[in-house]
Design a protein around this motif. Structure first.
Motif: not given
Lengths: 195, 195
Positions: B86-95, B97-105, B134-144
């Motif tokens: 919803d909020d991260e307009p940069d498609p690369w940055r979104a990807l 941040r997703c990996f970074e969030h997983c790793a940090a937690t 569900e997570l993979l479905a969201l990832e799919d949209r990030l990747l697309a």
DNA sequence: ACCTGAACACCGTTCAAGT
DNA sequence: ACCTGAACACCGTTCAAGT
């Protein structure tokens, strides 16, 4: 800064003890390859056709038995990388074959995959530290060649290898449908920047 | 092909049972974060100030207790990825941040890292299958998005994500000195080919 | 209804008795 | 000197007795 090889005290063993030790190792190889850390000592003893006490006579703990198997795998890997350095003229191909060899052996040995995943990932210190350092020294030479040939990103250093081995090992260990695809992504990712 | 949410049967609990359940979860979060699968049920009970039986009244097995904690983490991650979409307009940055969030937690929770390492790695089937999908479905949209913007290699598909999550999780879990460096290598490796 | 903790089961490890 | 397997310790899990 000693460079001494680890001392190997080969006590002379009674003939039946030699046979039993070999049977225990054979049984353990099978059990640990199949079940990793979940292998049971009672099961190892049963497969070897000896009492549990005999397993413990040769290896003080389950941990130590596992380590002995991992040690064999390290030896095999170290020997393999040496042959790459000697016989594989293509620096990129050598790196590729190194990773592939690790993955392929791990695909048939859960304990070996788990060991490399946690060893390579955690601090290098531990029982296999010497072998890990030796393997990394060889990797360093593979990498130096590859960098000199310009076939990998020039900021790739040997300190990056443990994480890469850890990552690959866990993907293989986890039984991902296709670790070869992950290996492809990993290797492509080592190529020179920028794409 | 049901799309029903998993049924949540919230039995009305006695007030003290509600309190105890919360205390058990708090204690378990701490114990599992620190020690992963090595956490002990007796220890969870002690930290929670209840008897072991109470822990088992709320969660039938240690496995189930661990799953409940992993479920929370999945919810958090799914929610986070939704905000990225919803909020991260940069498609690369979104990807990224997703990996970074997983790793940090994962860096603060051994059980969560272990869960993602084995779940993402093994077959997706299992207790958390619904959330994983569900997570993979969201990832799919990030990747697309990322593919459409040309910021990732165009053969990168959602089926590659489990292996990447598995790899990252095990590097973080293993306590490698610097998982951020591995993350950098991983992310650079997703960029368009050829370099 | 829910809680407690002693008792049980499982598996790693030890050790007294055997050869 | 080495082997065996019953016994012990530890921790996950159960269940009879309590509130």
């Amino acid at each position: 800064m000693s460079t001494a090889e680890p001392t190997i005290v080969t006590k002379r063993l009674r003939a039946d003890a030699v046979r039993n030790r070999a049977k225990v190792l054979d049984a353990a190889r099978a059990a640990f390859a199949e079940r990793g850390a979940e292998a049971q000592m009672e099961d190892v003893a049963r497969r070897a056709g000896v009492g549990v006490g005999t397993v413990y006579r040769h290896f003080p703990t389950k941990q130590a038995l596992g380590e002995a198997l991992v040690e064999e795998r390290f030896d095999g890997t170290i020997a393999f990388v040496r042959t790459l350095l000697d016989d594989e003229p293509d620096p990129w191909r050598a790196l590729e074959r190194c990773f592939e060899h690790c993955a392929a052996t791990q695909a048939n040995d859960r304990a070996w995959a788990a060991a490399l995943a946690s060893m390579a990932g955690g601090t290098i210190a531990g029982p296999r530290e010497h072998q890990m350092r030796e393997l990394l020294a060889l990797e360093d030479r593979l990498l130096a060649r590859a960098r000199a040939a310009g076939v990998v990103r020039d900021d790739l250093v040997v300190a990056d290898m443990p994480a890469l081995f850890c990552a690959l090992a866990s993907v293989v260990q986890a039984g991902v449908v296709d670790w070869r695809r992950y290996l492809e992504l990993l290797l492509d990712g080592l190529r020179p920047l920028p794409r």
